[in-house]
Write an enzyme that holds these catalytic residues in place. Structure first.
Site, short mmCIF file in Angstrom:
data_model
loop_
_atom_site.label_atom_id
_atom_site.label_comp_id
_atom_site.label_asym_id
_atom_site.label_seq_id
_atom_site.Cartn_x
_atom_site.Cartn_y
_atom_site.Cartn_z
N ALA A 87 50.53 11.76 87.22
CA ALA A 87 51.25 11.03 86.16
C ALA A 87 51.19 9.53 86.40
CB ALA A 87 52.71 11.49 86.12
N SER A 130 41.40 5.71 92.61
CA SER A 130 40.26 5.38 91.73
C SER A 130 39.24 4.55 92.49
CB SER A 130 40.80 4.59 90.55
OG SER A 130 39.76 3.95 89.86
N TYR A 155 46.32 -2.30 86.39
CA TYR A 155 46.15 -0.87 86.63
C TYR A 155 45.52 -0.65 88.02
CZ TYR A 155 43.51 3.45 86.76
OH TYR A 155 42.96 4.63 87.18
N LYS A 159 46.97 1.17 91.73
CA LYS A 159 46.32 2.19 92.58
C LYS A 159 46.24 1.71 94.03
CE LYS A 159 45.84 5.31 89.51
NZ LYS A 159 46.65 6.51 89.58
N PHE A 184 35.67 8.85 90.71
CA PHE A 184 34.65 8.08 90.01
C PHE A 184 34.86 8.35 88.50
CE2 PHE A 184 32.44 5.71 93.26
CZ PHE A 184 33.20 6.12 94.34
N1 UFG Z 1 30.86 1.75 77.82
C1 UFG Z 1 30.08 1.42 76.72
N2 UFG Z 1 30.59 1.64 75.48
C2 UFG Z 1 31.82 2.18 75.27
C3 UFG Z 1 32.61 2.53 76.39
C4 UFG Z 1 32.11 2.29 77.65
O1 UFG Z 1 28.96 0.91 76.87
O2 UFG Z 1 32.22 2.34 74.12
C5 UFG Z 1 30.32 1.53 79.17
C6 UFG Z 1 31.18 0.57 79.97
O3 UFG Z 1 30.81 -0.76 79.69
C7 UFG Z 1 30.83 1.02 81.38
C8 UFG Z 1 30.57 2.52 81.24
O4 UFG Z 1 30.33 2.75 79.86
O5 UFG Z 1 29.66 0.40 81.80
C9 UFG Z 1 31.75 3.38 81.65
O6 UFG Z 1 32.89 2.91 80.97
P1 UFG Z 1 34.28 3.71 80.96
O7 UFG Z 1 35.26 2.87 80.21
O8 UFG Z 1 34.05 5.10 80.51
O9 UFG Z 1 34.62 3.80 82.50
P2 UFG Z 1 34.84 2.62 83.56
O10 UFG Z 1 33.80 2.80 84.59
O11 UFG Z 1 35.00 1.30 82.97
O12 UFG Z 1 36.31 3.01 83.96
C10 UFG Z 1 36.61 3.69 85.08
C11 UFG Z 1 37.88 4.52 84.87
C12 UFG Z 1 39.08 3.63 84.86
C13 UFG Z 1 39.03 2.63 85.97
C14 UFG Z 1 37.78 1.84 85.89
C15 UFG Z 1 37.73 0.77 86.91
O13 UFG Z 1 37.82 5.25 83.66
O14 UFG Z 1 40.23 4.44 85.00
O15 UFG Z 1 36.71 2.73 86.07
O16 UFG Z 1 36.51 0.14 86.97
F1 UFG Z 1 40.04 1.75 85.92
#
Ligand code: UFG
Length: 345
Positions: A87, A130, A155, A159, A184
């Site tokens: 949560a 994370s 956020y 963590k 990841f």
């Molecule tokens: N991306 C796109 N288009 C979108 C959404 C995402 O190109 O519409 C790309 C992002 O730029 C990134 C990759 O897809 O390169 C992954 O993006 P996400 O948002 O799915 O995931 P993140 O790696 O950014 O996020 C993850 C976790 C979070 C955490 C974050 C920290 O989901 O909880 O890593 O870096 F905080």
């Protein structure tokens, strides 16, 4: 198979995305999951899906786990012997706009839970951390020994502070045995399509955005930047099937239980990933193959705060838990698409 008194596990945020899949994995391993969730980012349909998969109603307390008054009674009534704490608020952008709400919720709930665990003699805890703690890693794959970087978001900072809280509590010799799993990028859904990710409003994460675009809910998706120093110019992530991640929690819990009665205080961090990096463009192409859908996408500018590449060194979790991810990314995307189609019905 878990035995008698070792079975009842409190799953905070058990109606969420990773939480609900972990409930299924716990039940499959012979545990008795008990959910506490305030449904601030979930829906009743998750409980319905769990019932469809498991064939019974999982006990569920619709409560905020910051509510100190209710936890001791719940622990006693349900004979709780371990906790998996999901949560938390998790929207990176929102955390920058509402820092205090994030600090209060994410730090407060862990503090409350720890106090009640120490008070009631429940020692075993799996904590959702994370890979965000690594920031932009200097070496890849990134191992747990890599330095924790200054957090790029509130956020991410929650963590990091939670990890420190857990480490310090165990280091003080308190009866706490904890594994923090550094996730990841979890993707996919349960293969039955009864549970999956339920983003509120416009999705922030890549795969729900893709599936909603393919389903016609969004007209187009944007790939955020193709000028990164990677082979195809798009960012690289370690996408892990949510059921694999769910099973990592069960393996971690078992490892804590196997420490035996002598092990009083324990704290460790483990990467929970596949060990493989895939680019955003690779994932988009693979989704097309897995779903048979033509995805309408464009290349847009970089998204602020994104890191170039991160994927896990999984040698520690493999050797300590005997766990490794076994589902392919294609399978995860097939499951995510099946779930999206199920949502339309
Ligand atoms: N991306 C796109 N288009 C979108 C959404 C995402 O190109 O519409 C790309 C992002 O730029 C990134 C990759 O897809 O390169 C992954 O993006 P996400 O948002 O799915 O995931 P993140 O790696 O950014 O996020 C993850 C976790 C979070 C955490 C974050 C920290 O989901 O909880 O890593 O870096 F905080």
């Amino acid at each position: 198979m878990a035995q008698g008194a070792d079975r009842s596990i409190l799953v905070t945020g058990g109606a969420g995305f990773i939480g609900s899949h972990t409930v299924v994995a716990l039940a499959a391993a012979g545990f008795r999951p008990v959910i506490i969730d305030d449904f601030s980012n979930s829906q009743q349909r998750v409980l319905d899906g769990l019932r469809d998969i498991l064939g019974y109603d999982v006990p569920c307390y619709v409560q905020d786990c910051n509510d100190r008054a209710i936890l001791p009674g719940l622990f006693q009534r349900e004979n709780i012997c371990g906790v998996i704490h999901f949560a938390a608020f998790k929207a990176v952008g929102e955390s920058m706009e509402e820092p205090l709400r994030y600090y209060r919720n994410n730090l407060g709930s862990l503090m409350t839970l720890l106090e009640v665990m120490l008070e009631t003699g429940v020692s075993d805890l799996i904590f959702s951390s994370s890979c965000t703690v690594y920031g932009e890693p200097e070496t890849l794959p990134v191992a747990e020994t890599a330095p924790v970087q200054p957090a790029a978001s509130v956020y991410g900072n929650t963590k990091q502070i939670c990890e420190e809280m857990l480490r310090d509590t165990a280091a003080a010799g308190k009866p706490l045995r904890c594994i923090a799993l550094r996730y990841f990028n979890p993707v996919g859904a349960h293969p039955t399509a009864k549970i999956g990710e339920l983003p509120l409003g416009t999705p922030n994460n890549l795969v729900p955005y893709i599936t909603q675009t393919a389903a016609g809910i969004r007209p187009q998706m944007t790939i955020f930047g193709d000028d990164y120093p990677t082979p195809d110019g798009t960012c690289i992530r370690d996408f892990i099937h949510v059921m694999d991640l769910a099973e990592a929690h069960v393996a971690a819990l078992r490892a804590l239980q196997q420490l035996g009665a002598d092990a009083h205080s324990h704290y460790d961090v483990l990467n929970a990933g596949t060990g493989r990096g895939h680019s955003v463009l690779e994932l988009v192409r693979l989704f097309g193959e897995a779903s048979g859908q033509r995805l309408n996408y464009r290349i847009g500018p970089r998204r602020a705060g994104d890191i170039t590449a991160v994927y896990a060194d999984v040698s520690k979790i493999q050797s300590q838990l005997g766990w490794s991810a076994r589902r392919s990314l294609r399978e995860a995307l097939e499951d995510a698409w099946r779930w999206e189609e199920h949502l339309k019905q």
